[in-house]
Motif scaffolding. Structure first.
Motif, PDB file in Angstrom:
ATOM      1  N   GLU A 168      -8.692  -3.279 -54.466  1.00  0.00           N
ATOM      2  CA  GLU A 168      -7.872  -2.065 -54.500  1.00  0.00           C
ATOM      3  C   GLU A 168      -7.038  -1.944 -53.233  1.00  0.00           C
ATOM      4  N   LYS A 169      -7.661  -2.213 -52.087  1.00  0.00           N
ATOM      5  CA  LYS A 169      -6.938  -2.128 -50.819  1.00  0.00           C
ATOM      6  C   LYS A 169      -5.830  -3.183 -50.757  1.00  0.00           C
ATOM      7  N   ALA A 170      -6.124  -4.383 -51.235  1.00  0.00           N
ATOM      8  CA  ALA A 170      -5.121  -5.451 -51.234  1.00  0.00           C
ATOM      9  C   ALA A 170      -3.936  -5.088 -52.121  1.00  0.00           C
ATOM     10  N   LEU A 171      -4.221  -4.524 -53.281  1.00  0.00           N
ATOM     11  CA  LEU A 171      -3.130  -4.139 -54.185  1.00  0.00           C
ATOM     12  C   LEU A 171      -2.284  -3.007 -53.587  1.00  0.00           C
ATOM     13  N   ARG A 172      -2.940  -2.071 -52.922  1.00  0.00           N
ATOM     14  CA  ARG A 172      -2.198  -0.982 -52.268  1.00  0.00           C
ATOM     15  C   ARG A 172      -1.337  -1.493 -51.118  1.00  0.00           C
ATOM     16  N   ASN A 173      -1.826  -2.527 -50.432  1.00  0.00           N
ATOM     17  CA  ASN A 173      -1.155  -3.043 -49.244  1.00  0.00           C
ATOM     18  C   ASN A 173      -0.524  -4.411 -49.480  1.00  0.00           C
ATOM     19  N   PHE A 184       1.093 -12.505 -57.034  1.00  0.00           N
ATOM     20  CA  PHE A 184       0.090 -11.925 -56.155  1.00  0.00           C
ATOM     21  C   PHE A 184      -1.161 -11.551 -56.952  1.00  0.00           C
ATOM     22  N   GLN A 185      -0.979 -10.852 -58.057  1.00  0.00           N
ATOM     23  CA  GLN A 185      -2.110 -10.430 -58.877  1.00  0.00           C
ATOM     24  C   GLN A 185      -2.857 -11.624 -59.464  1.00  0.00           C
ATOM     25  N   ARG A 186      -2.126 -12.628 -59.902  1.00  0.00           N
ATOM     26  CA  ARG A 186      -2.763 -13.824 -60.468  1.00  0.00           C
ATOM     27  C   ARG A 186      -3.606 -14.523 -59.412  1.00  0.00           C
ATOM     28  N   ASP A 187      -3.057 -14.678 -58.212  1.00  0.00           N
ATOM     29  CA  ASP A 187      -3.790 -15.330 -57.133  1.00  0.00           C
ATOM     30  C   ASP A 187      -5.015 -14.517 -56.724  1.00  0.00           C
ATOM     31  N   LEU A 188      -4.878 -13.199 -56.719  1.00  0.00           N
ATOM     32  CA  LEU A 188      -5.996 -12.330 -56.370  1.00  0.00           C
ATOM     33  C   LEU A 188      -7.122 -12.456 -57.395  1.00  0.00           C
ATOM     34  N   VAL A 189      -6.778 -12.453 -58.659  1.00  0.00           N
ATOM     35  CA  VAL A 189      -7.787 -12.589 -59.720  1.00  0.00           C
ATOM     36  C   VAL A 189      -8.497 -13.937 -59.614  1.00  0.00           C
TER      37      VAL A 189
END
Length: 168
Positions: free
Chosen positions: A39-44, A5-10
């Protein structure tokens, strides 16, 4: 899922910055908007459906945050001056002075559009989303996307020194 998820977001950040810039009209506000959206995406993160399009999900978050911010700004008063917009295509195309001038003119014309038209134009013309994808991001019918896009294009033509039906 977290690392993926984090890799795709970056990996999406450049596209998100471009979309946010087209909404806000300036890089600092656009970057703030992207940061808030990330930030909102990481929280949710748990709400994201794996296998669905993360870019559409993030565009929707950015659009929602931007509309919320606009509502707040209406109460406080405007803080954006289109004359202060700095133009950059990150060295991809506008190398000649004429190209940079046209890019600046197009960006200023786009900044003058109503928010709904600017968002549709950005998603379709800049980010390359289909009408259906843009409709999903904005949570409106496809016909509304088509109508807003048509009105945006019609409004841009005279600002860019062109008439309907072809270039001058």
């Amino acid at each position: 899922m977290t690392n993926l998820f984090q890799r795709d977001l970056v990996a999406l950040v450049p596209k998100l910055r471009r979309f946010a810039f087209s909404l806000t009209g300036n890089q600092p506000d656009g970057d703030d908007l992207v940061q808030s959206a990330c930030e909102k995406a990481l929280r949710n993160q748990a709400q994201f459906q794996m296998g669905s399009r993360m870019d559409s999900w993030m565009y929707r978050i950015i659009q929602t945050l931007w509309m919320d911010d606009l509502r707040k700004r209406r109460v406080r008063g405007p803080a954006m001056d289109p004359a202060d917009i700095e133009i950059s295509d990150e060295g991809k195309a506008a190398r000649l002075p004429e190209d940079r001038m046209m890019l600046a003119q197009a960006t200023a014309a786009m900044a003058a559009l109503p928010e709904a038209q600017r968002a549709v134009l950005s998603l379709i013309a800049v980010e390359g989303l289909s009408y259906k994808e843009a409709a999903e991001v904005l949570d409106v019918p496809v016909g509304t996307v088509m109508s807003r896009l048509s009105r945006a294009r019609e409004a841009l033509l005279p600002r860019l020194g062109q008439s309907r039906g072809g270039r001058q």
